[in-house]
Write an enzyme that holds these catalytic residues in place. Structure first.
Site, PDB file in Angstrom:
ATOM      1  N   GLU A 361       0.830  -1.227   0.000  1.00 10.12           N
ATOM      2  CA  GLU A 361       0.000   0.000   0.000  1.00 10.12           C
ATOM      3  C   GLU A 361       0.858   1.268   0.000  1.00 10.12           C
ATOM      4  OE1 GLU A 361      -3.750   0.061   1.345  1.00 10.12           O
ATOM      5  OE2 GLU A 361      -4.005  -2.103   1.184  1.00 10.12           O
ATOM      6  N   THR A 363       5.303   2.343  -0.470  1.00 10.84           N
ATOM      7  CA  THR A 363       6.533   2.171   0.316  1.00 10.84           C
ATOM      8  C   THR A 363       6.724   3.347   1.281  1.00 10.84           C
ATOM      9  OG1 THR A 363       7.873   3.381  -1.292  1.00 10.84           O
ATOM     10  CG2 THR A 363       7.656   0.993  -1.631  1.00 10.84           C
TER      11      THR A 363
HETATM   12  C1  LIG Z   1       2.783  -8.423   0.456  1.00 10.36           C
HETATM   13  C2  LIG Z   1       2.341  -7.439  -0.561  1.00 10.36           C
HETATM   14  C3  LIG Z   1       0.996  -7.327  -0.879  1.00 10.36           C
HETATM   15  C4  LIG Z   1       0.579  -6.446  -1.889  1.00 10.36           C
HETATM   16  N1  LIG Z   1      -0.757  -6.405  -2.229  1.00 10.36           N
HETATM   17  C5  LIG Z   1      -1.126  -5.677  -3.306  1.00 10.36           C
HETATM   18  C6  LIG Z   1      -2.470  -5.738  -3.785  1.00 10.36           C
HETATM   19  O1  LIG Z   1      -3.339  -6.413  -3.197  1.00 10.36           O
HETATM   20  N2  LIG Z   1      -2.795  -5.035  -4.899  1.00 10.36           N
HETATM   21  C7  LIG Z   1      -1.871  -4.282  -5.562  1.00 10.36           C
HETATM   22  O2  LIG Z   1      -2.216  -3.690  -6.574  1.00 10.36           O
HETATM   23  N3  LIG Z   1      -0.590  -4.183  -5.125  1.00 10.36           N
HETATM   24  C8  LIG Z   1      -0.190  -4.875  -4.024  1.00 10.36           C
HETATM   25  N4  LIG Z   1       1.113  -4.808  -3.588  1.00 10.36           N
HETATM   26  C9  LIG Z   1       2.080  -4.018  -4.332  1.00 10.36           C
HETATM   27  C10 LIG Z   1       2.618  -2.803  -3.586  1.00 10.36           C
HETATM   28  O3  LIG Z   1       1.633  -1.818  -3.500  1.00 10.36           O
HETATM   29  C11 LIG Z   1       3.882  -2.369  -4.328  1.00 10.36           C
HETATM   30  O4  LIG Z   1       4.858  -3.372  -4.126  1.00 10.36           O
HETATM   31  C12 LIG Z   1       4.394  -1.037  -3.844  1.00 10.36           C
HETATM   32  O5  LIG Z   1       3.540   0.005  -4.210  1.00 10.36           O
HETATM   33  C13 LIG Z   1       5.814  -0.748  -4.372  1.00 10.36           C
HETATM   34  O6  LIG Z   1       5.880  -0.954  -5.740  1.00 10.36           O
HETATM   35  P1  LIG Z   1       7.118  -1.774  -6.352  1.00 10.36           P
HETATM   36  O7  LIG Z   1       7.228  -3.036  -5.567  1.00 10.36           O
HETATM   37  O8  LIG Z   1       6.934  -1.896  -7.809  1.00 10.36           O
HETATM   38  O9  LIG Z   1       8.384  -0.914  -6.026  1.00 10.36           O
HETATM   39  P2  LIG Z   1       8.987   0.292  -6.931  1.00 10.36           P
HETATM   40  O10 LIG Z   1       7.931   1.307  -7.187  1.00 10.36           O
HETATM   41  O11 LIG Z   1       9.705  -0.287  -8.082  1.00 10.36           O
HETATM   42  O12 LIG Z   1      10.028   0.892  -5.901  1.00 10.36           O
HETATM   43  C14 LIG Z   1      11.326   0.310  -5.685  1.00 10.36           C
HETATM   44  C15 LIG Z   1      12.051   1.184  -4.682  1.00 10.36           C
HETATM   45  O13 LIG Z   1      12.227   2.496  -5.214  1.00 10.36           O
HETATM   46  C16 LIG Z   1      11.646   3.457  -4.358  1.00 10.36           C
HETATM   47  N5  LIG Z   1      11.097   4.554  -5.153  1.00 10.36           N
HETATM   48  C17 LIG Z   1      10.239   4.490  -6.207  1.00 10.36           C
HETATM   49  N6  LIG Z   1       9.953   5.702  -6.669  1.00 10.36           N
HETATM   50  C18 LIG Z   1      10.641   6.585  -5.899  1.00 10.36           C
HETATM   51  C19 LIG Z   1      10.767   8.003  -5.871  1.00 10.36           C
HETATM   52  N7  LIG Z   1      10.110   8.784  -6.711  1.00 10.36           N
HETATM   53  N8  LIG Z   1      11.589   8.535  -4.928  1.00 10.36           N
HETATM   54  C20 LIG Z   1      12.253   7.766  -4.054  1.00 10.36           C
HETATM   55  N9  LIG Z   1      12.164   6.414  -4.015  1.00 10.36           N
HETATM   56  C21 LIG Z   1      11.371   5.835  -4.935  1.00 10.36           C
HETATM   57  C22 LIG Z   1      10.597   2.727  -3.576  1.00 10.36           C
HETATM   58  O14 LIG Z   1      10.313   3.366  -2.338  1.00 10.36           O
HETATM   59  C23 LIG Z   1      11.283   1.379  -3.367  1.00 10.36           C
HETATM   60  O15 LIG Z   1      12.177   1.469  -2.305  1.00 10.36           O
HETATM   61  C24 LIG Z   1       1.537  -5.644  -2.547  1.00 10.36           C
HETATM   62  C25 LIG Z   1       2.877  -5.732  -2.200  1.00 10.36           C
HETATM   63  C26 LIG Z   1       3.292  -6.613  -1.235  1.00 10.36           C
HETATM   64  C27 LIG Z   1       4.762  -6.692  -0.902  1.00 10.36           C
END
Ligand SMILES: Cc1cc2nc3c(=O)[nH]c(=O)nc-3n(C[C@H](O)[C@H](O)[C@H](O)COP(=O)(O)OP(=O)(O)OC[C@H]3O[C@@H](n4cnc5c(N)ncnc54)[C@H](O)[C@@H]3O)c2cc1C
Length: 381
Positions: A361, A363
């Site tokens: 939801e 990071t």
């Molecule tokens: C257990 C679990 C359950 C989940 N359930 C759902 C669900 O039900 N439905 C759904 O749709 N999603 C779900 N998610 C997805 C979750 O919302 C995403 O994993 C989250 O939003 C982060 O996206 P990403 O993993 O692609 O990371 P990325 O967006 O690729 O980020 C990678 C890293 O870069 C950082 N970062 C990115 N952009 C920036 C910026 N502009 N400035 C500084 N740092 C940045 C992030 O903080 C992170 O540290 C779930 C995730 C998990 C782990």
């Protein structure tokens, strides 16, 4: 300002905690270290529904209980202490229910009513393999094709995904009248498929990849038209982020409880390790972080309940509580010494769950950027 629970809330929390020990803990224990099968998850759901878990926020006239957000939070925190895995399923059922409250009547009949009865499991598909923090870049496409929309794309990290009977899927709408994110209710038997993802923790529940290959969806399954989807999701997150924070509080509270007991029992240098000032300092800091998290989270939920804009409060509370849980569970490992890293003691499990909550939801970095944007008036992302 009143920091005390009402008599009704106290009674509800007490009786719910007793029910959880009697009815839900045995289900969680039966599948400890394994994935909870869908049938057992649904059994847990049906037991929890009479307490307002999964249906409590939906207004009474639509078949829910119309509870306030703070009361739901109090009950949810108790559930997450007994089973973080089952609490994820309940969180998602709750969120799906809230998305369907404003859906057209035929969708409320076909999906909300059975969802509230525990007959259907839903999920929400926002994230994708290449799209996480920046929702507006979603690649899944909904293309108009006569009376249908054809949905193509891949969703990732979807909680409840492999269990789901239907999904609220977020796609880029493509049509002459306008683009932007749209939300559709899509049934599994319309053609999406799923595969579970193994994680470092929370493997008792389903986090899945979902695949859409030109899935035909009737136009009357759209619940947010192109361009409206982002607003709908951001409103939802104001209420759901504090609930993720309460999962973190529950995990941290369990880690503290385990640590207190261990520190009182474990003897070194001829006395319980609890008699050392450095151990007491750790315990004191752990307890302060948990209590501060609770105050922020329940304040955020109170904001939501009052219908106030709550994105700042939700981001502050979720960020603080989930990062605090990472610190507290790491402290719990330290207090347990070598025993902490063995599978015999539950603290390692809690330590593997806490970091997951800093991601889901939104990071921690994204929460900071949201807070910064609101306070400074300038977006940095
Ligand atoms: C257990 C679990 C359950 C989940 N359930 C759902 C669900 O039900 N439905 C759904 O749709 N999603 C779900 N998610 C997805 C979750 O919302 C995403 O994993 C989250 O939003 C982060 O996206 P990403 O993993 O692609 O990371 P990325 O967006 O690729 O980020 C990678 C890293 O870069 C950082 N970062 C990115 N952009 C920036 C910026 N502009 N400035 C500084 N740092 C940045 C992030 O903080 C992170 O540290 C779930 C995730 C998990 C782990």
């Amino acid at each position: 300002m009143n920091f005390f629970l009402t008599e009704e809330q106290e009674l509800a929390v007490d009786s719910f905690a007793r029910f959880l020990q009697a009815e839900i803990k045995p289900i969680a224990d039966r599948y400890r270290g394994e994935k909870i099968p869908k049938a057992a998850m649904q059994e847990a759901l049906k037991l929890l529904l009479p307490y307002g878990m999964g249906n409590g926020l939906v207004p009474e006239e639509l078949g829910g209980y119309g509870f306030d957000e703070v009361t739901i939070g109090l009950l949810f925190e108790q559930l997450a202490m007994v089973s973080p895995d089952i609490s994820v399923m309940i969180l998602i059922q709750t969120e799906v229910g809230m998305l369907l409250v404003d859906a057209p009547e035929h969708i409320r009949e076909s999906h909300l009513t059975p969802l509230l009865a525990g007959d259907l499991l839903g999920c929400i598909g926002i994230s994708e393999p290449d799209v996480g923090s920046n929702i507006s870049e979603i690649k899944t496409r909904a293309k108009q094709d006569g009376d249908d929309w054809l949905i193509s794309g891949e969703k990732c990290w979807i909680s409840n995904g492999h269990y789901s009977d239907f999904i609220v899927v977020v796609s880029q709408g493509e049509k002459a009248a306008g683009n932007g994110l749209a939300l559709f209710v899509v049934d599994r038997d319309m053609g999406y498929t799923s595969a579970d993802i193994e994680k470092m923790g929370l493997n008792g529940q389903s986090t899945a990849q979902l695949f859409f290959d030109q899935v035909p969806v009737p136009a009357d399954r759209m619940i947010s038209p192109p361009g409206e989807g982002l607003k709908t999701l951001l409103t939802l997150l104001q209420g759901s982020r504090p609930l993720v924070g309460l999962m973190a509080v529950a995990v941290a509270q369990c880690a503290l409880n385990e640590s207190i007991q261990y520190a009182q029992e474990r003897k070194q240098f001829g006395k319980p390790i609890a008699a050392n000032q450095l151990i007491q300092a750790r315990i004191a800091n752990m307890s302060i972080k948990i209590e501060a998290s609770r105050l922020l989270l329940y304040k955020a939920l109170d904001h939501v309940h009052r219908g106030l804009r709550s994105d700042l409060q939700a981001a502050q509370a979720k960020l603080f509580a989930t990062e605090a849980a990472v610190d507290v569970t790491r402290d719990a490992l330290a207090i347990h010494g070598g025993n902490g890293i063995t599978l015999e003691f539950p603290v390692q499990d809690l330590y593997r769950i806490a970091p997951i909550l800093t991601v889901t939801e939104g990071t921690s970095e994204m929460q900071k950027l949201i807070i910064g944007r609101i306070l400074l008036g300038i977006p940095a992302f």
